[in-house]
Design an enzyme around this catalytic site. Structure first.
Site, PDB file in Angstrom:
ATOM      1  N   VAL A 177      -1.557  -3.749   0.741  1.00 10.43           N
ATOM      2  CA  VAL A 177      -0.232  -3.687   0.138  1.00 10.43           C
ATOM      3  C   VAL A 177       0.784  -3.543   1.273  1.00 10.43           C
ATOM      4  CG1 VAL A 177       1.227  -2.359  -1.431  1.00 10.43           C
ATOM      5  CG2 VAL A 177      -1.230  -2.535  -1.867  1.00 10.43           C
ATOM      6  N   CYS A 178       1.798  -4.378   1.280  1.00  9.60           N
ATOM      7  CA  CYS A 178       2.812  -4.311   2.338  1.00  9.60           C
ATOM      8  C   CYS A 178       3.583  -2.995   2.267  1.00  9.60           C
ATOM      9  CB  CYS A 178       3.802  -5.460   2.205  1.00  9.60           C
ATOM     10  SG  CYS A 178       5.235  -5.240   3.277  1.00  9.60           S
ATOM     11  N   ILE A 179       3.641  -2.300   3.365  1.00  5.82           N
ATOM     12  CA  ILE A 179       4.252  -0.965   3.363  1.00  5.82           C
ATOM     13  C   ILE A 179       5.753  -1.007   3.048  1.00  5.82           C
ATOM     14  CG2 ILE A 179       4.580  -0.926   5.905  1.00  5.82           C
ATOM     15  CD1 ILE A 179       3.952   2.148   5.649  1.00  5.82           C
TER      16      ILE A 179
END
Lengths: 130, 135, 102
Positions: free
Chosen positions: A77-79
Site C-alpha cells: 500500500v502506498c504510504i
C-alpha cells in the site's frame, strides 16, 4: 512470466479491484509469478480490515488477504496515498499519534519506489483503475 | 534486455476534479531517482494539467502546477503533449507552462522539455515503451 | 512491438475507446473489460468505428463482464473474440506490452 499489478481504485465503488483480483488469481493458476500488487490512489482502501460487506457479497479485502497468504503475495500500500486516506499500520499509527491501526493481514505500507521497482523487475506491469 | 527500461506516464485527466494528476506527479518524482528512461505524455483532458496561471485559492486545494516546472531538475526531459488533444480543446502551446531542462551534454544549454506530437507519433512512442503507467 | 490495450469505459460515457483506437497501431489488440464491454455489441452507435478498426487491430472482450451486464455472446460484433480471465492473462503474455486506458 513475472507480473506486477497496480490497483488504483477502492473496493466496491469501482470494479477495478475485482478485475485485478481475478487477473492475479488466473495468472497464479497459470504458473506465473506475481512479483507485487501495488495499491495506489483510492486503491489503498482495499487494505482496511474494518470493511464489513453484507454476508451475501464478496469480501474484497479478505479475498486479497487470503490470496496473499496462500501464494505468499507481496501486497504493498502506498504510504503517501494511505496517509491521505487514513490507512495505518501499527508503526504509522504510533508515528502519527493516532489511536489505532486498520491495516489488514497480508498488506504492508511502503513507498512509491516499490511501484517503480515492480516496473523494472517485472515482464509486465498491468494497471487496473478508473 | 538492458537494465534501463522505458517508462511512460500517460496523463489523460484534468487536474483538481480528481486526484489522479497530483498523485501521478508524485510517482514521477519518486521514479526519477531510479535512473530509468522516463517520458510523460499528456493527452485528452490531461493537457489541462499543464496550463499556466492555475489559481486554486477559491477551491482551497494545493496548486501543484509549479511542480511541473521542477521536472527538469529531476532530469525529466521528454514531455509529450498531443497536438490533436490541444486543438480539440481550443488550446495552443502558448496556453501551457514553458518547461525546460538544462542539457549537460550541450554546455548546460536550456532546452524545451515539451514536444507537441501528433497522435500518430504518440502511438509510436507508446508502442516503444516498456512500462506504461496510466492515470 | 505489438501492444495489448485494455479499455474499461463505455464509449457512451467517456472518450476512452476513441482515444485508445486513435493510438492502437496495426497488429496490436484491444481488450474490452468492465463497462468497456458494451462497445463489443452489435447495433450500437459505435459499431461502425469498431468494425473499421478491426481491419488491422484484433478485438477481444472479457466474457464474465459481458455476462454480468446481460449481454449474450450472440449480441457480439462478428470477429470479436471472447476471453475469460485466463485468456486475459494469456493476452498480456502474448503481446509485448500492455497499456490500460482508464
Amino acid at each position: 512470466m513475472k507480473f506486477g499489478i497496480m490497483v488504483n481504485e477502492g473496493p466496491y465503488t469501482h470494479e477495478a479491484s475485482d478485475t485485478a483480483y481475478h487477473f492475479t488469481k488466473a495468472a497464479l493458476e497459470a504458473g506465473h509469478e506475481i512479483f507485487r500488487v501495488f495499491f495506489y490512489h483510492d486503491g489503498v482502501n482495499n487494505a482496511t480490515r474494518y470493511t464489513v460487506p453484507p454476508q451475501d457479497d464478496r469480501n474484497i479485502q479478505v479475498r486479497w488477504s487470503e490470496l496473499a497468504e496462500k501464494h505468499n503475495l507481496d501486497l504493498v500500500v502506498c504510504i503517501a496515498a494511505a496517509q491521505r486516506r487514513g490507512i495505518l499500520d501499527e508503526n504509522e499509527a504510533k508515528r502519527q499519534g493516532k489511536d489505532g491501526d486498520n491495516i489488514a493481514p497480508g498488506f504492508r505500507i511502503s513507498g512509491l519506489g516499490q511501484l517503480i521497482e515492480a516496473g523494472i523487475q517485472c515482464d509486465r506491469l498491468v494497471v487496473f483503475g478508473d | 534486455m538492458s537494465d534501463v527500461k522505458k517508462f511512460l506516464y500517460v496523463n489523460r485527466k484534468a487536474p483538481y476534479g480528481t486526484i489522479y494528476a497530483l498523485e501521478s506527479l508524485e510517482v514521477v518524482l519518486i521514479g526519477a531517482a531510479f535512473e530509468q528512461d522516463v517520458a510523460l505524455a499528456f493527452l485528452d483532458d490531461g493537457v489541462y494539467q499543464l496550463t499556466k496561471d492555475q489559481n486554486t485559492d477559491g477551491i482551497e486545494m494545493k496548486n501543484f502546477s509549479p511542480t511541473y516546472s521542477a521536472l527538469g531538475d529531476y532530469d525529466i526531459r521528454k514531455i509529450y503533449v498531443e497536438k490533436e488533444s490541444l486543438e480539440e480543446r481550443g488550446l495552443t502551446i502558448d496556453d501551457l507552462q514553458h518547461l525546460t531542462y538544462e542539457d549537460e551534454d550541450d554546455d548546460w544549454a536550456e532546452k524545451d522539455s515539451i514536444q507537441v506530437v501528433t497522435a500518430k507519433e504518440l502511438a509510436e512512442i507508446m508502442d516503444q515503451s516498456d512500462v506504461i503507467l496510466s492515470f | 512491438m505489438a501492444m495489448l490495450h485494455t479499455v474499461n469505459k463505455s464509449p457512451f460515457e467517456r472518450n476512452t475507446l476513441d482515444s485508445c483506437m486513435r493510438h492502437a497501431l496495426p497488429g496490436s489488440a484491444i481488450l474490452l473489460i468492465e463497462d468497456g464491454v458494451v462497445a463489443a455489441t452489435k447495433g450500437t452507435a459505435v459499431e461502425g468505428k469498431v468494425k473499421e478498426k478491426m481491419g488491422d487491430v484484433s478485438f477481444f472482450v472479457l466474457g464474465p463482464d459481458l455476462a454480468a451486464r446481460g449481454l449474450g455472446e450472440d449480441k457480439l460484433i462478428d470477429g470479436i473474440s471472447v476471453v475469460d480471465y485466463n485468456g486475459f492473462v494469456e493476452l498480456t503474455t502474448k503481446y509485448d506490452n500492455v497499456q490500460s486506458w482508464l
